[in-house]
Design an enzyme around this catalytic site. Structure first.
Site, PDB file in Angstrom:
ATOM      1  N   ILE A   1       0.827  -1.224   0.000  1.00 51.02           N
ATOM      2  CA  ILE A   1       0.000   0.000   0.000  1.00 51.02           C
ATOM      3  C   ILE A   1       0.853   1.261   0.000  1.00 51.02           C
ATOM      4  O   ILE A   1       0.426   2.319  -0.464  1.00 51.02           O
ATOM      5  CB  ILE A   1      -0.987  -0.018   1.191  1.00 51.02           C
ATOM      6  CG1 ILE A   1      -2.170   0.936   0.912  1.00 51.02           C
ATOM      7  CG2 ILE A   1      -0.299   0.339   2.513  1.00 51.02           C
ATOM      8  CD1 ILE A   1      -3.334   0.767   1.867  1.00 51.02           C
TER       9      ILE A   1
ATOM     10  N   VAL B   1       1.142  -3.054   8.526  1.00 54.44           N
ATOM     11  CA  VAL B   1       0.979  -1.954   7.554  1.00 54.44           C
ATOM     12  C   VAL B   1       1.257  -0.598   8.235  1.00 54.44           C
ATOM     13  O   VAL B   1       1.803   0.323   7.624  1.00 54.44           O
ATOM     14  CB  VAL B   1      -0.430  -2.000   6.922  1.00 54.44           C
ATOM     15  CG1 VAL B   1      -1.519  -1.552   7.870  1.00 54.44           C
ATOM     16  CG2 VAL B   1      -0.484  -1.213   5.639  1.00 54.44           C
ATOM     17  N   ASP B   2       0.981  -0.513   9.534  1.00 54.89           N
ATOM     18  CA  ASP B   2       1.246   0.711  10.309  1.00 54.89           C
ATOM     19  C   ASP B   2       2.747   1.031  10.242  1.00 54.89           C
ATOM     20  O   ASP B   2       3.163   2.144   9.901  1.00 54.89           O
ATOM     21  CB  ASP B   2       0.815   0.444  11.766  1.00 54.89           C
ATOM     22  CG  ASP B   2       0.684   1.723  12.585  1.00 54.89           C
ATOM     23  OD1 ASP B   2       0.368   1.619  13.784  1.00 54.89           O
ATOM     24  OD2 ASP B   2       0.896   2.824  12.016  1.00 54.89           O
TER      25      ASP B   2
ATOM     26  N   VAL C   1      -2.382  -8.549  12.648  1.00 56.51           N
ATOM     27  CA  VAL C   1      -2.133  -8.673  14.104  1.00 56.51           C
ATOM     28  C   VAL C   1      -3.440  -8.786  14.894  1.00 56.51           C
ATOM     29  O   VAL C   1      -3.553  -9.531  15.859  1.00 56.51           O
ATOM     30  CB  VAL C   1      -1.333  -7.425  14.597  1.00 56.51           C
ATOM     31  CG1 VAL C   1      -1.314  -7.315  16.112  1.00 56.51           C
ATOM     32  CG2 VAL C   1       0.077  -7.473  14.024  1.00 56.51           C
ATOM     33  N   TYR C   2      -4.474  -8.099  14.433  1.00 54.78           N
ATOM     34  CA  TYR C   2      -5.738  -8.099  15.208  1.00 54.78           C
ATOM     35  C   TYR C   2      -6.586  -9.344  14.959  1.00 54.78           C
ATOM     36  O   TYR C   2      -7.678  -9.475  15.518  1.00 54.78           O
ATOM     37  CB  TYR C   2      -6.523  -6.812  14.926  1.00 54.78           C
ATOM     38  CG  TYR C   2      -5.989  -5.597  15.677  1.00 54.78           C
ATOM     39  CD1 TYR C   2      -4.905  -5.713  16.557  1.00 54.78           C
ATOM     40  CD2 TYR C   2      -6.547  -4.345  15.511  1.00 54.78           C
ATOM     41  CE1 TYR C   2      -4.398  -4.616  17.229  1.00 54.78           C
ATOM     42  CE2 TYR C   2      -6.066  -3.224  16.186  1.00 54.78           C
ATOM     43  CZ  TYR C   2      -4.978  -3.383  17.055  1.00 54.78           C
ATOM     44  OH  TYR C   2      -4.488  -2.284  17.730  1.00 54.78           O
TER      45      TYR C   2
HETATM   46  N1  APR Z   1       0.602  -3.092   2.205  1.00 54.86           N
HETATM   47  C1  APR Z   1      -0.650  -3.585   2.211  1.00 54.86           C
HETATM   48  N2  APR Z   1      -1.133  -4.414   3.142  1.00 54.86           N
HETATM   49  C2  APR Z   1      -0.283  -4.777   4.129  1.00 54.86           C
HETATM   50  C3  APR Z   1       1.056  -4.307   4.206  1.00 54.86           C
HETATM   51  C4  APR Z   1       1.477  -3.438   3.174  1.00 54.86           C
HETATM   52  N3  APR Z   1       2.721  -2.927   3.161  1.00 54.86           N
HETATM   53  N4  APR Z   1       1.621  -4.851   5.312  1.00 54.86           N
HETATM   54  C5  APR Z   1       0.696  -5.634   5.876  1.00 54.86           C
HETATM   55  N5  APR Z   1      -0.443  -5.597   5.169  1.00 54.86           N
HETATM   56  C6  APR Z   1      -1.693  -6.297   5.415  1.00 54.86           C
HETATM   57  C7  APR Z   1      -1.589  -7.525   6.269  1.00 54.86           C
HETATM   58  O1  APR Z   1      -1.219  -8.638   5.461  1.00 54.86           O
HETATM   59  C8  APR Z   1      -3.034  -7.646   6.745  1.00 54.86           C
HETATM   60  O2  APR Z   1      -3.813  -8.323   5.765  1.00 54.86           O
HETATM   61  O3  APR Z   1      -2.522  -5.421   6.141  1.00 54.86           O
HETATM   62  C9  APR Z   1      -3.513  -6.191   6.826  1.00 54.86           C
HETATM   63  C10 APR Z   1      -3.658  -5.663   8.251  1.00 54.86           C
HETATM   64  O4  APR Z   1      -2.616  -6.222   9.049  1.00 54.86           O
HETATM   65  P1  APR Z   1      -1.902  -5.362  10.221  1.00 54.86           P
HETATM   66  O5  APR Z   1      -0.991  -4.391   9.628  1.00 54.86           O
HETATM   67  O6  APR Z   1      -1.343  -6.358  11.177  1.00 54.86           O
HETATM   68  O7  APR Z   1      -3.074  -4.531  10.909  1.00 54.86           O
HETATM   69  P2  APR Z   1      -4.201  -5.029  11.931  1.00 54.86           P
HETATM   70  O8  APR Z   1      -4.504  -6.468  11.799  1.00 54.86           O
HETATM   71  O9  APR Z   1      -5.307  -4.046  11.752  1.00 54.86           O
HETATM   72  O10 APR Z   1      -3.517  -4.822  13.365  1.00 54.86           O
HETATM   73  C11 APR Z   1      -3.241  -3.505  13.760  1.00 54.86           C
HETATM   74  O11 APR Z   1      -0.980  -4.044  14.182  1.00 54.86           O
HETATM   75  O12 APR Z   1       0.767  -3.043  13.137  1.00 54.86           O
HETATM   76  C12 APR Z   1       0.026  -3.023  14.293  1.00 54.86           C
HETATM   77  O13 APR Z   1       0.119  -0.777  15.072  1.00 54.86           O
HETATM   78  C13 APR Z   1      -0.712  -1.751  14.471  1.00 54.86           C
HETATM   79  O14 APR Z   1      -1.376  -2.310  16.671  1.00 54.86           O
HETATM   80  C14 APR Z   1      -1.818  -2.198  15.347  1.00 54.86           C
HETATM   81  C15 APR Z   1      -2.158  -3.573  14.807  1.00 54.86           C
END
Ligand code: APR
Length: 346
Positions: free
Chosen positions: A10, A32-33, A119-120
């Site tokens: 992304i 992704v954060d 992660v969630y």
């Molecule tokens: N581009 C697009 N999608 C991505 C990328 C990227 N660079 N990196 C990860 N993803 C996808 C993951 O594969 C997943 O399908 O984004 C989706 C959401 O995953 P997470 O980033 O783990 O977010 P989430 O599940 O909402 O958990 C949020 O994780 O990173 C920490 O600070 C964040 O505490 C928060 C938690």
């Protein structure tokens, strides 16, 4: 096509706003954060520090800094706790509040990751469904280009029963172009068989006997009546048939092209030019929006110079859905995406 499913990082997507799956501190994290903060640079964190955090299901906006986008919209998804803790409603709210914020800031395009599916722990295919359904609802009343960015497509393809059923249907019906002549029962090349024409393998029996495309059966009286209808309307172009079908179905133009996931500009081109030559996915998108039968779909495709074929995986998947009268274009696009096919719409 207002809703596109793409496989990408992304942080590389060039659009007006990208959405960050953040945590409630908005001070960065992993997944992704972490990727967004890393690509945006320190300026993003400094601005986030002034926002005072964010509640689950809500969204806040910042500039995009070093990212190829104007804005980053930070939203906090729900943690998956089994599905009975309002997770779906909170996840829907993430998409709705992010889309509303994008619209308030005059964004014409936005990219979402699959919020909460990392992660969630939100089950990937459920998270995908919520994303598609919530965005699709928004697009029925708003014009915006929305990307759903799937980072690892395989996760989608492994978990859905629907995709397993479709894989089976493809296996039963898809005749790859390179396939010559073989007896599916024994899977051997049968040199004695003459090279078949286009093969429509309806079932196991057909495949052993069929040596060429089935002859058109003699039309019955009813068929002749249908046939005469087609002959009478032979000169009707695709565009004319489309507008006729919209009227027959009692739909408005807007309802039809929104349901077809086609943007307004393309529809007005088709409407204003009776001889417009659309692409095959565009024709099929309208057939799905109009909920046409397989016969009507083939008729409309013929008007544009196309036909469904079992030597084309895309067509076999479309046939799967139309035969089951499943006209949910976003579910169809999810399946097409999972099988690496082009999506429906412009
Ligand atoms: N581009 C697009 N999608 C991505 C990328 C990227 N660079 N990196 C990860 N993803 C996808 C993951 O594969 C997943 O399908 O984004 C989706 C959401 O995953 P997470 O980033 O783990 O977010 P989430 O599940 O909402 O958990 C949020 O994780 O990173 C920490 O600070 C964040 O505490 C928060 C938690």
């Amino acid at each position: 096509m207002p809703l596109q499913i793409i496989r990408n990082d992304i942080t590389k997507v060039e659009c007006d706003a990208i959405v960050n799956a953040a945590n409630s501190t908005l001070l960065g994290g992993g997944g992704v954060d972490g990727a967004i903060h890393k690509a945006a640079g320190r300026g993003l964190l400094l601005e986030c520090m002034k926002l005072g955090g964010c509640k689950v299901g809500q969204a806040k906006i910042t500039k995009g800094y070093n990212l190829p986008c104007k804005y980053v919209i930070h939203t906090v998804g729900p943690k998956w706790k089994g599905g009975n803790n309002n997770e779906r409603e909170l996840l829907e709210s993430c998409y709705k509040s992010s889309l509303d914020l994008a619209r308030e800031n005059n964004c014409e395009s936005i990219a979402f990751p699959l919020i909460s599916s990392g992660v969630y722990g939100y089950p990937m295919d459920e998270a995908f469904k919520v994303a598609v359904e919530t965005v699709a609802e928004f697009l029925m009343h708003n014009d915006m280009l929305v990307y759903i960015v799937v980072y690892n497509k395989n996760a989608l393809a492994t978990s859905s029963k629907l995709l397993t059923d479709i894989a089976q249907y493809i296996d039963d019906n898809y005749v790859a172009e390179h396939s010559q002549y073989y007896n599916r029962r024994t899977n051997n090349i049968d040199e004695s068989m003459p090279l078949p024409q286009t093969r429509f393998l309806a079932d196991e029996e057909d495949c052993c006997s069929c040596t060429e495309a089935p002859m058109m059966s003699q039309p019955s009286f009813e068929d002749a009546a249908d046939l005469s209808d087609i002959v009478i309307t032979l000169d009707e172009s695709f565009s004319q048939m489309l507008l006729r079908k919209i009227d027959e179905k009692g739909m408005t133009d807007i309802e039809c092209y929104k349901k077809a996931n086609i943007d307004r500009k393309l529809f007005s081109k088709i409407r204003s030019n009776p001889d417009y030559k659309p692409s095959k996915p565009t024709v099929i998108a309208f057939c799905v929006a109009l909920e046409l039968s397989l016969a009507e779909t083939n008729e409309m495709l013929m008007k544009a110079g196309f036909a469904l074929s079992h030597s084309n995986k895309f067509d076999v998947i479309i046939e799967y859905f139309i035969k089951r009268e499943n006209y949910n274009i976003f579910e169809i696009n999810e399946a097409l995406f999972a099988f690496d096919q082009s999506l429906l719409g412009a």
